[in-house]
Design an enzyme around this catalytic site. Structure first.
Site, PDB file in Angstrom:
ATOM      1  N   LYS A  80       0.863  -1.175   0.000  1.00 15.41           N
ATOM      2  CA  LYS A  80       0.000   0.000   0.000  1.00 15.41           C
ATOM      3  C   LYS A  80       0.894   1.218   0.000  1.00 15.41           C
ATOM      4  CE  LYS A  80      -4.537   0.766   0.440  1.00 15.41           C
ATOM      5  NZ  LYS A  80      -5.704  -0.011   0.081  1.00 15.41           N
ATOM      6  N   GLY A 180     -26.952   0.581   3.114  1.00 12.84           N
ATOM      7  CA  GLY A 180     -26.113   1.346   2.177  1.00 12.84           C
ATOM      8  C   GLY A 180     -26.433   0.957   0.750  1.00 12.84           C
ATOM      9  N   GLY A 182     -25.193   2.499  -2.154  1.00 14.42           N
ATOM     10  CA  GLY A 182     -24.264   3.197  -3.037  1.00 14.42           C
ATOM     11  C   GLY A 182     -23.867   2.295  -4.188  1.00 14.42           C
ATOM     12  N   VAL A 184     -21.912  -0.378  -4.514  1.00 11.03           N
ATOM     13  CA  VAL A 184     -22.019  -1.833  -4.329  1.00 11.03           C
ATOM     14  C   VAL A 184     -23.432  -2.220  -3.898  1.00 11.03           C
ATOM     15  CG1 VAL A 184     -21.099  -3.868  -3.160  1.00 11.03           C
ATOM     16  CG2 VAL A 184     -19.586  -1.947  -3.633  1.00 11.03           C
TER      17      VAL A 184
HETATM   18  P1  NAD Z   1     -20.564   4.305  -1.763  1.00  9.57           P
HETATM   19  O1  NAD Z   1     -20.004   5.528  -1.130  1.00  9.57           O
HETATM   20  O2  NAD Z   1     -20.921   4.352  -3.206  1.00  9.57           O
HETATM   21  O3  NAD Z   1     -21.894   3.858  -0.970  1.00  9.57           O
HETATM   22  C1  NAD Z   1     -22.040   3.909   0.407  1.00  9.57           C
HETATM   23  C2  NAD Z   1     -23.515   4.211   0.671  1.00  9.57           C
HETATM   24  O4  NAD Z   1     -23.732   4.114   2.082  1.00  9.57           O
HETATM   25  C3  NAD Z   1     -23.927   5.627   0.251  1.00  9.57           C
HETATM   26  O5  NAD Z   1     -25.090   5.569  -0.541  1.00  9.57           O
HETATM   27  C4  NAD Z   1     -24.181   6.329   1.579  1.00  9.57           C
HETATM   28  O6  NAD Z   1     -25.205   7.327   1.504  1.00  9.57           O
HETATM   29  C5  NAD Z   1     -24.597   5.163   2.469  1.00  9.57           C
HETATM   30  N1  NAD Z   1     -24.469   5.409   3.898  1.00  9.57           N
HETATM   31  C6  NAD Z   1     -23.547   6.140   4.554  1.00  9.57           C
HETATM   32  N2  NAD Z   1     -23.809   6.142   5.879  1.00  9.57           N
HETATM   33  C7  NAD Z   1     -24.888   5.358   6.062  1.00  9.57           C
HETATM   34  C8  NAD Z   1     -25.630   4.957   7.196  1.00  9.57           C
HETATM   35  N3  NAD Z   1     -25.316   5.353   8.430  1.00  9.57           N
HETATM   36  N4  NAD Z   1     -26.688   4.147   7.026  1.00  9.57           N
HETATM   37  C9  NAD Z   1     -27.046   3.749   5.782  1.00  9.57           C
HETATM   38  N5  NAD Z   1     -26.396   4.106   4.674  1.00  9.57           N
HETATM   39  C10 NAD Z   1     -25.327   4.902   4.803  1.00  9.57           C
HETATM   40  O7  NAD Z   1     -19.533   3.141  -1.464  1.00  9.57           O
HETATM   41  P2  NAD Z   1     -19.418   1.723  -2.196  1.00  9.57           P
HETATM   42  O8  NAD Z   1     -18.397   1.800  -3.257  1.00  9.57           O
HETATM   43  O9  NAD Z   1     -20.788   1.202  -2.517  1.00  9.57           O
HETATM   44  O10 NAD Z   1     -18.797   0.845  -1.023  1.00  9.57           O
HETATM   45  C11 NAD Z   1     -19.590   0.418   0.082  1.00  9.57           C
HETATM   46  C12 NAD Z   1     -18.677  -0.260   1.101  1.00  9.57           C
HETATM   47  O11 NAD Z   1     -18.028  -1.375   0.490  1.00  9.57           O
HETATM   48  C13 NAD Z   1     -17.548   0.622   1.630  1.00  9.57           C
HETATM   49  O12 NAD Z   1     -17.303   0.261   2.973  1.00  9.57           O
HETATM   50  C14 NAD Z   1     -16.364   0.255   0.767  1.00  9.57           C
HETATM   51  O13 NAD Z   1     -15.151   0.475   1.414  1.00  9.57           O
HETATM   52  C15 NAD Z   1     -16.619  -1.224   0.574  1.00  9.57           C
HETATM   53  N6  NAD Z   1     -16.011  -1.787  -0.651  1.00  9.57           N
HETATM   54  C16 NAD Z   1     -16.344  -1.301  -1.867  1.00  9.57           C
HETATM   55  C17 NAD Z   1     -15.792  -1.861  -3.015  1.00  9.57           C
HETATM   56  C18 NAD Z   1     -16.173  -1.365  -4.382  1.00  9.57           C
HETATM   57  O14 NAD Z   1     -15.930  -2.072  -5.364  1.00  9.57           O
HETATM   58  N7  NAD Z   1     -16.788  -0.196  -4.515  1.00  9.57           N
HETATM   59  C19 NAD Z   1     -14.855  -2.926  -2.911  1.00  9.57           C
HETATM   60  C20 NAD Z   1     -14.537  -3.409  -1.638  1.00  9.57           C
HETATM   61  C21 NAD Z   1     -15.115  -2.829  -0.510  1.00  9.57           C
END
Ligand code: NAD
Length: 368
Positions: A80, A180, A182, A184
């Site tokens: 990293k 959540g 977002g 994913v």
């Molecule tokens: P994102 O920011 O697109 O989505 C996160 C969502 O969670 C948002 O819509 C946000 O409004 C919502 N949120 C925030 N606080 C909240 C709460 N208290 N209650 C309910 N909803 C809430 O992120 P993402 O890319 O979808 O990733 C989601 C999680 O998965 C993160 O922890 C990220 O680190 C992990 N992750 C993502 C990926 C990827 O491919 N994007 C890969 C590995 C891990």
């Protein structure tokens, strides 16, 4: 900070300090373990309060990558990097090109990707100076948005857990609470809806909830209600540390399986879930779809191959469940065991075998 003591504590191989007065670059590259292959991990840009804080973050994140790659069956090690600076004000083309030149000096021992505070645009600048980079723009042959494959991996992990708990990999008719919506979370809901699951959803963004209700006939609940909804699977896809002393007694699910990183506030919470008969799919294994997807760029990105590899998250979670039963340990500990057993098996093999899937892109540890 006593850096060599820190490196010895978890057997880090190398730490590189990069400084360029002209561009203002202050970066740290941490390489934890390259037994399985070159160390791959994102570059985080953050205004760390101190240099010690930046070093500790780089080391901690690099070690996490070793476990994640190993348990996911990737031929990669853990690394990293961090750039000390404010991503809103301190970025420049020159800064990232300077950082790219440092990465190039490592001859492929470290492969960079984007992370918190860095973007595909920054990666494009790094790529001018080094080929040891993934997560490049789709227009440059990159893999693009990883979240659909992360979601697919989560579904595969859920299947393995469902088989263990309910005797079937099918998610049809299962009730799944998604926290959540977002990148994913939304993709996950889509796949689960297609499979016939009943969805309970929440998000702090009303629009995201409305979209899931409209598209997937999901039942909306308030953010503070999701944890206590009766369901088969709770899928945390928003924040870390959602499983803690306060939330565990409220859970009314049989499985915790979602994409969020660092789901457990502390490792002991894995044991507490197990004591309550709740099966936990370890976060860094079930959410590895994004890493598996981006790592595929090393072979010339092929979506079909990446998808096939992501499907194997089912097997990884099955192996973890088997180790958990074999050793009588919670699944979060079993995931570490799976990773370590693979690294140990390959490191003992290393003495006999010198070939490597990425050939000259990676200089072996013993030749340093
Ligand atoms: P994102 O920011 O697109 O989505 C996160 C969502 O969670 C948002 O819509 C946000 O409004 C919502 N949120 C925030 N606080 C909240 C709460 N208290 N209650 C309910 N909803 C809430 O992120 P993402 O890319 O979808 O990733 C989601 C999680 O998965 C993160 O922890 C990220 O680190 C992990 N992750 C993502 C990926 C990827 O491919 N994007 C890969 C590995 C891990």
């Amino acid at each position: 900070m006593k850096i060599f003591e820190k490196l010895a504590e978890y057997r880090y191989e190398q730490i590189v300090f990069c400084h360029d007065r002209q561009t203002g670059l202050k970066a740290i590259i941490a390489i934890h373990d390259t037994t399985l292959g070159p160390a791959l991990g994102g570059c985080r840009m953050y205004p760390y309060a101190s240099e010690d804080e930046a070093v500790v973050d780089a080391l901690r994140l690099a070690r996490g990558m070793t476990y994640k790659a190993a348990a996911s069956g990737l031929n990669l090690g853990g690394g990293k990097s961090v750039i000390i600076g404010d991503p809103h004000t301190d970025k420049s083309e020159a800064l990232f090109r300077s950082f790219g030149r440092y990465i190039e000096t490592l001859g492929g021992r470290y492969i960079v990707a984007e992370d918190v505070g860095t973007s595909t645009e920054d990666i494009t600048h790094i790529q001018v100076e080094t080929s040891h980079v993934v997560g490049v723009d789709v227009t440059h042959g990159g893999s693009g948005d990883p979240s659909p494959l992360t979601a697919l991996g989560v579904v595969q992990g859920m299947r393995a857990c469902a088989e263990e708990v309910f005797g079937s990999t099918s998610l049809d008719d299962r009730t799944i609470a998604v926290q959540g919506l977002g990148h994913v979370g939304h993709n996950l809901c889509k796949l689960l809806h297609e499979e016939g699951a009943h969805l309970i959803v929440t998000d702090v963004e009303e629009e995201a909830v409305e979209r899931a209700v409209r598209q997937f006939r999901a039942k909306p609940v308030e953010p503070d209600e999701i944890l206590s909804m009766p369901c088969d699977i709770f899928a945390p896809c928003a924040l870390g540390a959602v499983i803690n002393d306060e939330t565990i007694p409220r859970l009314r699910c049989r499985i915790v399986a979602g994409s969020a990183n660092n789901v457990l506030l502390e490792p002991r919470h894995g044991g507490e879930l197990a004591e309550r008969g709740i099966l936990y799919a370890p976060d860094y294994v079930i959410n590895a779809g994004g890493l598996i997807n981006v790592a595929d760029e090393l072979e010339g990105y092929h979506r079909g191959r990446a998808t096939k590899r992501v499907m194997r998250i089912y097997d990884s979670v099955k192996s973890i469940i088997a180790i958990s039963k074999r050793d009588g340990v919670p699944t979060n500990i079993a995931a570490d065991t799976l990773a370590l057993e693979r690294i140990q098996a390959i490191s003992s093999m290393e003495r006999l075998h010198t070939g490597h899937p990425y050939g000259q892109r990676f200089r072996r540890r013993e030749t340093l």
